[in-house]
Design a protein around this motif. Sequence first.
Motif, mmCIF file in Angstrom:
data_model
loop_
_atom_site.group_PDB
_atom_site.id
_atom_site.type_symbol
_atom_site.label_atom_id
_atom_site.label_comp_id
_atom_site.label_asym_id
_atom_site.label_seq_id
_atom_site.Cartn_x
_atom_site.Cartn_y
_atom_site.Cartn_z
ATOM 1 N N ASP A 1 0.563 -1.180 0.005
ATOM 2 C CA ASP A 1 -0.012 -0.006 0.105
ATOM 3 C C ASP A 1 0.954 0.760 0.456
ATOM 4 O OD1 ASP A 1 -2.193 -1.492 0.173
ATOM 5 O OD2 ASP A 1 -2.633 -0.888 2.105
ATOM 6 N N ASN A 2 0.550 2.459 -0.523
ATOM 7 C CA ASN A 2 0.758 3.467 -0.068
ATOM 8 C C ASN A 2 0.089 4.717 1.362
ATOM 9 O OD1 ASN A 2 2.517 3.841 -2.698
ATOM 10 N ND2 ASN A 2 1.607 4.566 -4.408
ATOM 11 N N GLN A 3 0.942 5.198 1.643
ATOM 12 C CA GLN A 3 0.684 5.613 2.244
ATOM 13 C C GLN A 3 0.807 7.493 2.517
ATOM 14 O OE1 GLN A 3 1.677 3.374 6.508
ATOM 15 N NE2 GLN A 3 0.379 2.257 5.573
ATOM 16 N N GLY A 4 0.484 7.893 3.104
ATOM 17 C CA GLY A 4 0.184 9.308 3.145
ATOM 18 C C GLY A 4 -0.272 9.968 4.061
ATOM 19 N N ASN A 5 0.398 10.854 5.018
ATOM 20 C CA ASN A 5 -0.138 12.266 5.791
ATOM 21 C C ASN A 5 -0.139 13.718 4.588
ATOM 22 O OD1 ASN A 5 1.484 14.513 8.624
ATOM 23 N ND2 ASN A 5 -0.879 13.513 8.185
ATOM 24 N N ASN A 6 -1.294 14.263 4.850
ATOM 25 C CA ASN A 6 -1.516 15.845 3.923
ATOM 26 C C ASN A 6 -1.795 16.466 5.263
ATOM 27 O OD1 ASN A 6 -2.408 13.625 2.380
ATOM 28 N ND2 ASN A 6 -1.176 15.249 1.224
ATOM 29 N N ASN A 7 -1.084 17.764 5.591
ATOM 30 C CA ASN A 7 -1.547 18.925 6.529
ATOM 31 C C ASN A 7 -1.075 20.189 5.811
ATOM 32 O OD1 ASN A 7 -0.984 17.227 9.198
ATOM 33 N ND2 ASN A 7 0.853 16.744 7.581
ATOM 34 N N LEU A 8 -2.279 21.522 5.978
ATOM 35 C CA LEU A 8 -2.721 22.151 5.055
ATOM 36 C C LEU A 8 -3.152 23.252 6.393
ATOM 37 C CD1 LEU A 8 -2.535 23.842 2.685
ATOM 38 C CD2 LEU A 8 -4.798 22.904 2.406
ATOM 39 N N VAL A 9 -1.869 24.056 6.350
ATOM 40 C CA VAL A 9 -2.960 25.163 7.059
ATOM 41 C C VAL A 9 -3.445 26.591 6.049
ATOM 42 C CG1 VAL A 9 -2.132 26.802 8.674
ATOM 43 C CG2 VAL A 9 -0.965 24.897 8.994
ATOM 44 N N VAL A 10 -4.344 26.889 5.998
ATOM 45 C CA VAL A 10 -4.373 28.461 5.300
ATOM 46 C C VAL A 10 -4.886 29.325 6.277
ATOM 47 C CG1 VAL A 10 -6.792 28.598 3.597
ATOM 48 C CG2 VAL A 10 -4.741 26.685 3.737
ATOM 49 N N PHE A 11 -4.563 30.761 5.608
ATOM 50 C CA PHE A 11 -5.163 31.880 6.549
ATOM 51 C C PHE A 11 -6.163 32.755 5.814
ATOM 52 C CE2 PHE A 11 -0.966 30.877 8.067
ATOM 53 C CZ PHE A 11 -0.892 30.778 9.497
ATOM 54 N N LEU A 12 -6.909 33.038 5.821
ATOM 55 C CA LEU A 12 -8.076 33.612 5.332
ATOM 56 C C LEU A 12 -8.326 34.858 5.789
ATOM 57 C CD1 LEU A 12 -9.990 33.914 3.329
ATOM 58 C CD2 LEU A 12 -12.271 33.686 5.170
ATOM 59 N N TRP A 13 -8.505 36.032 4.749
ATOM 60 C CA TRP A 13 -8.041 37.585 5.442
ATOM 61 C C TRP A 13 -9.798 37.924 3.995
ATOM 62 C CZ3 TRP A 13 -6.033 42.660 3.376
ATOM 63 C CH2 TRP A 13 -6.272 43.679 4.074
ATOM 64 N N ALA A 14 -10.937 37.840 5.095
ATOM 65 C CA ALA A 14 -12.231 38.653 5.311
ATOM 66 C C ALA A 14 -12.333 40.391 5.514
ATOM 67 C CB ALA A 14 -13.490 37.993 5.382
ATOM 68 N N THR A 15 -11.685 41.017 3.891
ATOM 69 C CA THR A 15 -11.599 42.436 4.017
ATOM 70 C C THR A 15 -13.442 43.161 3.558
ATOM 71 O OG1 THR A 15 -11.582 43.016 1.634
ATOM 72 C CG2 THR A 15 -9.787 41.952 2.246
ATOM 73 N N PRO A 16 -12.812 44.291 4.570
ATOM 74 C CA PRO A 16 -14.111 44.773 4.958
ATOM 75 C C PRO A 16 -14.039 45.124 2.986
ATOM 76 C CG PRO A 16 -12.636 46.267 5.596
ATOM 77 C CD PRO A 16 -11.926 45.061 4.951
ATOM 78 N N TRP A 17 -13.560 45.169 1.921
ATOM 79 C CA TRP A 17 -13.958 46.004 0.708
ATOM 80 C C TRP A 17 -15.031 45.302 -0.230
ATOM 81 C CZ3 TRP A 17 -8.171 45.431 1.501
ATOM 82 C CH2 TRP A 17 -7.981 46.421 2.246
ATOM 83 N N LYS A 18 -15.682 45.991 -1.244
ATOM 84 C CA LYS A 18 -16.165 45.213 -2.124
ATOM 85 C C LYS A 18 -16.230 45.391 -2.956
ATOM 86 C CE LYS A 18 -19.713 44.320 0.914
ATOM 87 N NZ LYS A 18 -20.337 42.897 1.175
ATOM 88 N N VAL A 19 -15.894 43.933 -4.638
ATOM 89 C CA VAL A 19 -15.582 44.861 -5.795
ATOM 90 C C VAL A 19 -16.312 43.697 -6.892
ATOM 91 C CG1 VAL A 19 -13.857 43.600 -7.800
ATOM 92 C CG2 VAL A 19 -12.789 43.498 -5.474
ATOM 93 N N LEU A 20 -17.050 45.030 -7.602
ATOM 94 C CA LEU A 20 -18.279 44.199 -8.433
ATOM 95 C C LEU A 20 -19.482 43.671 -7.964
ATOM 96 C CD1 LEU A 20 -16.083 42.595 -10.865
ATOM 97 C CD2 LEU A 20 -16.968 44.191 -11.266
ATOM 98 N N GLY A 21 -19.386 44.302 -6.038
ATOM 99 C CA GLY A 21 -19.956 44.170 -5.567
ATOM 100 C C GLY A 21 -20.247 42.830 -4.155
ATOM 101 N N GLY A 22 -19.258 42.095 -4.642
ATOM 102 C CA GLY A 22 -18.024 40.919 -3.550
ATOM 103 C C GLY A 22 -17.686 41.008 -2.633
ATOM 104 N N GLN A 23 -17.139 40.035 -1.571
ATOM 105 C CA GLN A 23 -16.249 41.068 -0.688
ATOM 106 C C GLN A 23 -15.400 40.268 -1.129
ATOM 107 O OE1 GLN A 23 -16.639 37.304 2.144
ATOM 108 N NE2 GLN A 23 -16.484 38.900 4.181
ATOM 109 N N LEU A 24 -14.081 40.772 -0.881
ATOM 110 C CA LEU A 24 -13.285 40.289 -1.959
ATOM 111 C C LEU A 24 -12.505 39.653 0.033
ATOM 112 C CD1 LEU A 24 -10.823 40.605 -3.290
ATOM 113 C CD2 LEU A 24 -9.933 42.788 -2.088
ATOM 114 N N ARG A 25 -11.928 38.594 -0.300
ATOM 115 C CA ARG A 25 -10.674 37.768 0.360
ATOM 116 C C ARG A 25 -9.445 37.078 -0.540
ATOM 117 N NH1 ARG A 25 -16.582 35.082 1.635
ATOM 118 N NH2 ARG A 25 -15.845 32.878 0.236
#
Length: 268
Positions: free
Chosen positions: A35-59
């Motif tokens: 068998d093949n085995q794997g361990n995957n680890n992912l850290v994601v940082f999301l900045w939800a801004t107060p700005w609007k682009v084309l009426g949508g939330q920019l992040r």
Amino acid sequence: MPGITVGLPTGWQVPEGVQMALTTSFAERSTQPRDNQGNNNLVVFLWATPWKVLGGQLRFLQSFPFNAASPQGGPWQAGLYQPLTTAQIAWKINDNLGVSYFLGGFWPSDTLLALRSASIAQRFAISYVGDGWNVTANLHYGTMLAENSPTNVHYSDYLNLDLTATKRFGKWSFGAVAFGSTDLPTNRRGYRPGGQVAMGPLVAYAFDKFTVQSFVTRDIAQRNLGGEETRAWLRFLVPLWRPDKGEQVPNRVLVRRNSAAGPAIAGQ
């Protein structure tokens, strides 16, 4: 990685501020002779801004993956895989429906087990979040910027589709997730495109300061991957910072959490 955004309402707007998602998973693929085995680890940082682009939330999003693999039962190898830098716009269609568009890129990596080519990533998501539901489809389209790696591994463009259908009951959420992936056709003679379809159950609990999601997926179909994969996932969703806007902020966040089936980190 296929399935990395299941469980998340990626088409929905999120509270202004900075959030973090930590997703870890352990997989075993039934290949021969071992068998093949794997361990995957992912850290994601999301900045939800107060700005609007084309009426949508920019992040904006930034990811840092660290993965390890044991091919055919051999010694474990580990390293930093391709970080992702991207921007996303999320539009609110009505009180329960949202869509988003995501554009960014994966940086190349020197880790031998990782793809060593930079690539462009686009994602198109739609989410329904009414009555405690999270029903989301997130389509990933990747464009590789190199055809071959320095080790002569061939790269192809790809499509992934991540699907979620969960329902919240108080602080608990239950439901099902599924994902599919496929390499896109190339002009390279003899190239065998890979792909898979997997699904499984999800359970989540919202603590006061963070949310935990746990799910297990199993391939129900695969192509040129050597065998079916079983993967156990664990995810932590943690708000890190929200702007100080007086007493209205906690109430506003609580309403959004209730209506959007829990906190969201979008577009990993």
